[in-house]
Enzyme design. Structure first.
Site, PDB file in Angstrom:
ATOM      1  N   TYR A  94       0.694  -8.484  -0.502  1.00  0.00           N
ATOM      2  CA  TYR A  94       0.102  -9.817  -0.601  1.00  0.00           C
ATOM      3  C   TYR A  94       0.089 -10.457   0.777  1.00  0.00           C
ATOM      4  O   TYR A  94       1.057 -10.372   1.534  1.00  0.00           O
ATOM      5  CB  TYR A  94       0.914 -10.701  -1.565  1.00  0.00           C
ATOM      6  CG  TYR A  94       0.366 -12.103  -1.666  1.00  0.00           C
ATOM      7  CD1 TYR A  94      -0.774 -12.362  -2.408  1.00  0.00           C
ATOM      8  CD2 TYR A  94       0.985 -13.164  -1.008  1.00  0.00           C
ATOM      9  CE1 TYR A  94      -1.291 -13.654  -2.497  1.00  0.00           C
ATOM     10  CE2 TYR A  94       0.474 -14.450  -1.096  1.00  0.00           C
ATOM     11  CZ  TYR A  94      -0.660 -14.689  -1.837  1.00  0.00           C
ATOM     12  OH  TYR A  94      -1.177 -15.956  -1.929  1.00  0.00           O
ATOM     13  N   ASN A 132     -10.337  -7.368  -8.827  1.00  0.00           N
ATOM     14  CA  ASN A 132      -9.813  -7.803  -7.533  1.00  0.00           C
ATOM     15  C   ASN A 132     -10.665  -7.239  -6.391  1.00  0.00           C
ATOM     16  O   ASN A 132     -10.810  -6.020  -6.266  1.00  0.00           O
ATOM     17  CB  ASN A 132      -8.355  -7.346  -7.385  1.00  0.00           C
ATOM     18  CG  ASN A 132      -7.670  -7.949  -6.191  1.00  0.00           C
ATOM     19  OD1 ASN A 132      -8.288  -8.289  -5.198  1.00  0.00           O
ATOM     20  ND2 ASN A 132      -6.353  -8.066  -6.278  1.00  0.00           N
ATOM     21  N   TYR A 138      -9.016  -1.351  -0.043  1.00  0.00           N
ATOM     22  CA  TYR A 138      -8.215  -0.130  -0.153  1.00  0.00           C
ATOM     23  C   TYR A 138      -9.092   1.117  -0.083  1.00  0.00           C
ATOM     24  O   TYR A 138      -8.705   2.116   0.540  1.00  0.00           O
ATOM     25  CB  TYR A 138      -7.394  -0.146  -1.442  1.00  0.00           C
ATOM     26  CG  TYR A 138      -6.347  -1.233  -1.458  1.00  0.00           C
ATOM     27  CD1 TYR A 138      -5.368  -1.302  -0.472  1.00  0.00           C
ATOM     28  CD2 TYR A 138      -6.338  -2.204  -2.454  1.00  0.00           C
ATOM     29  CE1 TYR A 138      -4.412  -2.301  -0.474  1.00  0.00           C
ATOM     30  CE2 TYR A 138      -5.387  -3.210  -2.463  1.00  0.00           C
ATOM     31  CZ  TYR A 138      -4.427  -3.254  -1.475  1.00  0.00           C
ATOM     32  OH  TYR A 138      -3.483  -4.239  -1.477  1.00  0.00           O
TER      33      TYR A 138
END
Length: 174
Positions: A94, A132, A138
Site C-alpha cells: 500500500y 483494482n 503488477y
C-alpha cells in the site's frame, strides 16, 4: 534527488506500527471493506516478532526521506508449495494516494521481490481485487494473473467455521 535517495525501505519498528495500522485502514477503505481490519497494535507487533516472540510476518515501511514519514507499507510472509517448495507471499502493498505517482509502489514491489530472491524463493504471490487498477501495474512488472492463466480460485475458512471443523474432528475421532 535520485529515486534511491527519495525513499528508505526498511523493516518496521515498534514505533512504526501505529502508522502501518492507519495505512491498513486506508487500504480497507479503498477496497470498500472498512470494517475488515481487526488487528491491534499489540497483535501486529507480536506477529511481526517485535515483542520477542515468533515472527509470523515481515512488516516493512517506505519512508519519504524529505518528511521522514511512512508513506507506504508491505506485509509479507514465507509460505510453501508442494510443487516448488518455499515462496514469498505478499499480503499487502500500500502507498498513500498522494505518493502514488512518485515510484513508491514500484520501489516496494522491487524490494519485496528482492527479499524473495534473498530467501531463495522461486516465486512471489499475492492477491488483487478484480476491480483494482493496480492489476495493470503488477502485470507491467511481470506478474501473471493465475485466475485467468490456470483457473485457480482462492478460498478461505473463517473463524466460526474453523471452530466448528475442530469440534467435528473431536466427534470424528470418537
Amino acid at each position: 534527488m535520485s529515486k534511491s535517495e527519495e525513499f528508505t525501505f526498511r523493516r518496521a519498528k515498534a514505533d512504526d506500527i501505529k502508522d502501518v495500522l492507519s495505512m491498513i485502514q486506508e487500504l480497507a477503505d479503498f477496497e470498500k471493506m472498512s470494517n475488515g481490519p481487526q488487528l491491534t497494535e499489540e497483535d501486529l507487533k507480536r506477529d511481526a516478532g517485535l515483542t520477542g516472540g515468533q515472527e509470523y510476518c515481515e512488516v516493512y515501511v517506505l519512508i519519504d526521506n524529505a518528511t521522514n514519514q511512512a508513506i507506504g507499507y508491505s506485509i509479507c510472509y514465507k509460505a510453501y508449495s508442494t510443487w516448488q517448495g518455499r515462496y514469498f507471499f505478499v499480503e499487502d502493498i500500500y502507498v498513500r494516494p498522494e505518493h502514488r505517482t512518485r515510484g513508491a509502489g514500484k520501489r516496494i514491489f522491487l524490494e519485496v521481490s528482492a527479499r524473495a530472491v534473498e530467501l531463495q524463493c522461486p516465486r512471489l504471490e499475492f492477491n488483487v481485487l478484480e476491480w483494482n487498477p493496480a492489476r495493470q501495474f503488477y502485470e507491467r512488472l511481470g506478474a501473471v494473473d493465475l485466475t485467468a492463466k490456470e483457473g485457480w480460485h482462492y478460498y478461505r475458512v473463517e473463524e466460526q467455521q474453523l471452530t466448528k471443523l475442530a469440534k467435528d474432528l473431536a466427534a470424528y475421532k470418537t
